[in-house]
Design an enzyme around this catalytic site. Structure first.
Site, short mmCIF file in Angstrom:
data_model
loop_
_atom_site.label_atom_id
_atom_site.label_comp_id
_atom_site.label_asym_id
_atom_site.label_seq_id
_atom_site.Cartn_x
_atom_site.Cartn_y
_atom_site.Cartn_z
N GLY A 24 0.79 -1.24 0.00
CA GLY A 24 0.00 0.00 0.00
C GLY A 24 0.82 1.28 0.00
O GLY A 24 1.95 1.32 0.47
N ARG A 28 -3.52 9.04 1.50
CA ARG A 28 -3.99 10.12 2.40
C ARG A 28 -2.93 10.53 3.42
O ARG A 28 -3.07 11.54 4.09
CB ARG A 28 -5.29 9.69 3.09
CG ARG A 28 -6.50 9.94 2.21
CD ARG A 28 -7.76 9.47 2.88
NE ARG A 28 -7.90 8.01 2.81
CZ ARG A 28 -8.77 7.31 3.52
NH1 ARG A 28 -9.58 7.92 4.35
NH2 ARG A 28 -8.83 6.01 3.38
N GLY A 95 -5.56 -5.88 -5.45
CA GLY A 95 -6.30 -6.47 -4.33
C GLY A 95 -5.47 -7.43 -3.49
O GLY A 95 -4.37 -7.84 -3.87
N GLU A 172 -17.26 -8.16 1.97
CA GLU A 172 -16.68 -6.82 2.03
C GLU A 172 -17.77 -5.77 2.25
O GLU A 172 -18.89 -5.94 1.75
CB GLU A 172 -15.90 -6.52 0.74
CG GLU A 172 -14.62 -7.30 0.62
CD GLU A 172 -13.75 -7.18 1.86
OE1 GLU A 172 -13.26 -6.08 2.14
OE2 GLU A 172 -13.58 -8.19 2.56
N ARG A 350 27.03 11.36 24.07
CA ARG A 350 27.03 10.85 22.69
C ARG A 350 27.52 9.40 22.67
O ARG A 350 27.96 8.87 23.68
CB ARG A 350 27.85 11.78 21.81
CG ARG A 350 27.12 13.12 21.63
CD ARG A 350 27.98 14.14 20.94
NE ARG A 350 28.50 13.62 19.69
CZ ARG A 350 29.58 14.11 19.06
NH1 ARG A 350 30.24 15.12 19.60
NH2 ARG A 350 29.98 13.60 17.93
N TYR A 383 33.72 19.87 27.48
CA TYR A 383 33.64 18.86 26.42
C TYR A 383 34.69 17.78 26.65
O TYR A 383 35.88 18.07 26.69
CB TYR A 383 33.87 19.49 25.03
CG TYR A 383 33.97 18.44 23.96
CD1 TYR A 383 32.91 17.56 23.71
CD2 TYR A 383 35.13 18.27 23.21
CE1 TYR A 383 33.00 16.56 22.76
CE2 TYR A 383 35.23 17.27 22.25
CZ TYR A 383 34.16 16.42 22.03
OH TYR A 383 34.26 15.43 21.09
N ARG A 457 51.19 28.79 30.63
CA ARG A 457 50.73 30.15 30.41
C ARG A 457 51.87 31.06 30.86
O ARG A 457 52.71 30.67 31.68
CB ARG A 457 49.44 30.43 31.19
CG ARG A 457 49.59 30.23 32.66
CD ARG A 457 48.27 30.30 33.38
NE ARG A 457 48.53 30.36 34.82
CZ ARG A 457 47.71 29.89 35.73
NH1 ARG A 457 46.58 29.31 35.39
NH2 ARG A 457 48.00 30.02 37.01
C1 UD1 Z 1 -9.14 -6.08 3.75
C2 UD1 Z 1 -10.13 -7.24 3.78
C3 UD1 Z 1 -11.24 -6.92 4.78
C4 UD1 Z 1 -10.66 -6.68 6.15
C5 UD1 Z 1 -9.58 -5.60 6.08
C6 UD1 Z 1 -8.86 -5.47 7.40
C7 UD1 Z 1 -10.05 -8.07 1.51
C8 UD1 Z 1 -10.74 -8.16 0.20
N1 UD1 Z 1 -10.66 -7.39 2.45
O1 UD1 Z 1 -9.82 -4.92 3.37
O2 UD1 Z 1 -12.14 -7.99 4.83
O3 UD1 Z 1 -11.67 -6.32 7.08
O4 UD1 Z 1 -8.60 -5.93 5.08
O5 UD1 Z 1 -8.03 -4.37 7.38
O6 UD1 Z 1 -8.98 -8.62 1.66
N2 UD1 Z 1 -2.61 -4.69 -0.11
C9 UD1 Z 1 -1.62 -4.96 -1.01
N3 UD1 Z 1 -1.94 -5.03 -2.32
C10 UD1 Z 1 -3.20 -4.83 -2.77
C11 UD1 Z 1 -4.21 -4.53 -1.83
C12 UD1 Z 1 -3.88 -4.47 -0.49
O7 UD1 Z 1 -0.46 -5.17 -0.65
O8 UD1 Z 1 -3.41 -4.90 -3.99
C13 UD1 Z 1 -2.24 -4.64 1.32
C14 UD1 Z 1 -2.43 -3.26 1.92
O9 UD1 Z 1 -1.24 -2.51 1.82
C15 UD1 Z 1 -2.77 -3.62 3.35
C16 UD1 Z 1 -3.51 -4.92 3.24
O10 UD1 Z 1 -3.15 -5.47 2.00
O11 UD1 Z 1 -1.64 -3.81 4.12
C17 UD1 Z 1 -5.00 -4.75 3.32
O12 UD1 Z 1 -5.43 -3.91 2.26
P1 UD1 Z 1 -6.58 -2.83 2.44
O13 UD1 Z 1 -6.86 -2.20 1.12
O14 UD1 Z 1 -6.28 -1.97 3.59
O15 UD1 Z 1 -7.74 -3.77 2.88
P2 UD1 Z 1 -9.20 -3.85 2.34
O16 UD1 Z 1 -9.20 -4.42 0.97
O17 UD1 Z 1 -9.83 -2.57 2.54
#
Ligand code: UD1
Ligand code: CA
Length: 485
Positions: A24, A28, A95, A172, A350, A383, A457
């Protein structure tokens, strides 16, 4: 021999993998860092997650990286790892299911045991939850066990659909019916899968859902349809799923962690006069009877002894502090302070400084890469760098070890019971013998033998009538410029 072999095989048979989702960006947060590298109590969220795994004995870890992945590589490269932490790249963010697909090669290396899946941005996953959920998972014989928690506001989370003997799936938020939206048991984003079952389900995921993503959560229904069992484990830890989507959320995580750690030390008999501005890293230990004042930051692998006073404004990082130590406005980095030393205010220790038992370091003193012996007193404006100072030495005000010639650093040694006069410059390399004195204002460039006084001195001269002559000349000049008034 036979037993050892059996043990090895048994260990191997139980090998568990961990996959940490860390792709991720955290838009934001408005940062160009991967979200998992943002810090809670001075440690990246990813560090919290990896160390919870290591504490639980899970040491075969794969981090799925995406956004600004080089930063994750750099972080992992400098980290002390107990087991192995490798990475897999998720080039496109399609995802959570897609993220796990990127770790398939890692998973295939050992399919004999179970795989734990965690979110790298939910830092409060804990050993009890990891071990408890694994025990539940193994006992129930489920192919997948979801770690859940019950929360007041489940908005945004996947909802757990319970059945009489397990669960039938996770829905979801965006895909929920109005009734399902009322469910308050949520998916924490942490799961145990039988590795073989996970590998069977992953290729069957599709993107037919509200977000057009490969949902990892769909694995549950896929496995159920193949006759496997799916179960849920409710964590006792209400924060297990808590992550941060923005800076306010990150601050909230810091506040939660800060309070939990202070609460733990209160139970251990540590006194907090006021917790404003106080933060204690989770690896820090503090002895009973120690009193911590406001604005104190204890960081890294710091150890604080018993019955210390850690006064207002101290920052102590990776340092070992003995018992009965009194610190006041001290910053200490990679330093060691022995029992009953009294230091401050406004002192910096230090790296590689060792202040021995009963020593007293006063205001505006900096110590670097030096040993200060027992009961030695460095009271003000001094020092001490690259020096070995003996026992019961007295430093006058304003002493400087001149340890750097512009190119190289040199050491100074000072024997026991020496007396260094005010404003002495000790031009290193130089040795001051046991019990030797240096006269105030001396610039000492040569070794001083034990028991001697070194003065460097000129003799003081008195020039009689000097001021009178000066005044006369100044008065004449003034009259010329401004007239005689
Ligand atoms: C996901 C779960 C949801 C759960 C929630 C908990 C799914 C579909 N849903 O939600 O049921 O309640 O986590 O926080 O799994 N990430 C990646 N690559 C991606 C997408 C996500 O590495 O393509 C990582 C994000 O960085 C994060 C984690 O996966 O660390 C969860 O992703 P996030 O988008 O926060 O979760 P949701 O899909 O909203
Ligand atoms: Ca999502």
């Amino acid at each position: 021999m036979g037993a050892a072999l059996f043990y090895d095989m048994k260990e191997k048979a139980m090998a568990n993998n961990v996959v940490i989702l860390a792709g991720g960006q955290g838009k934001r947060m408005k940062t160009n860092k991967p979200k998992v590298l943002l810090e809670v109590l001075g440690e990246p969220m990813l560090e919290w997650v990896i160390s919870a795994c290591e504490d639980s004995g899970m040491e075969n870890i794969c981090v799925v990286k995406g956004f600004e992945c080089e930063q994750i590589d750099e972080y992992l490269a400098q980290r002390q790892t107990k087991g192995t932490v490798e990475t897999a790249l998720q080039a496109e963010r399609l995802g959570t299911g897609h993220a796990v697909m990127q770790a398939v090669d890692f998973l295939k290396k050992d399919t004999s045991g179970n795989t734990l899946i965690l979110c790298g941005d939910a830092p409060f996953i804990d050993e009890e939850t990891i071990k408890g959920s694994l025990a539940h998972h193994t006992e129930s014989g489920a192919a997948v066990t979801v770690v859940t928690s019950k929360i007041k506001d489940p908005t945004g989370y996947g909802r757990i659909i319970r059945t009489d003997n397990g669960i039938s799936g996770i829905r979801e938020h965006k895909d929920c019916t109005p009734e399902q939206l009322l469910i308050d048991e949520i998916n924490s984003g942490c799961y145990w899968f039988k590795t073989e079952a996970l590998l069977e389900a992953l290729p069957l995921l599709d993107r037919n859902n509200a977000q057009g993503e490969y949902y990892l959560t769909d694995c549950i229904e896929i496995l159920l349809s193949k006759g496997y069992k799916a179960d849920a484990f409710t964590s006792r830890n209400p924060q297990v799923s808590q992550g941060a989507n923005d800076r306010k959320g990150l601050l909230a995580l810091n506040d939660i962690a800060r309070k939990l750690i202070i609460d733990k030390w209160l139970d251990e008999g540590v006194e907090f006069v006021c917790t404003d501005g106080v933060s204690v890293g989770r690896k820090v230990t503090i002895g009973t009877g120690t009193r911590i004042d406001s604005n104190v930051k204890l960081r890294g692998n710091t150890v604080i002894g018993k019955d210390c006073k850690i006064g207002v404004g101290c920052i102590i990082e990776n340092s070992v502090i003995g018992d009965g130590v009194d610190l006041n406005y001290v910053q200490a980095y990679n330093a060691r302070v022995d029992d009953n030393a009294k230091i401050g205010p406004f002192v910096q220790l230090r790296p590689n400084s060792h202040i021995k038992k009963g020593a007293k370091i006063g205001d505006f003193v900096e110590i670097k890469n030096s040993t200060v012996g027992e009961y030695t007193c460095v009271a003000h404006l001094t020092y001490v760098g690259d020096s070995d100072v003996g026992k019961n030495v007295n430093f006058g005000c304003g002493v400087v070890t001149v340890n750097f010639d512009g190119e190289k650093k040199y050491r100074t040694t000072i024997g026991d019971n020496a007396f260094i006069g005010c404003n002495t410059n000790l031009v290193s390399p130089v040795n001051i013998g046991d019990g030797a004195y240096t006269g105030a204002g001396s610039t000492i460039t040569k070794d001083v033998p034990a028991g001697a006084l070194a003065l460097e001195r000129t003799d003081m001269k008195i020039i009689e009538g000097y001021a009178e002559r000066k005044l006369k000349a100044r008065t004449e000049k003034f009259i010329k410029a401004h007239g005689d008034e």
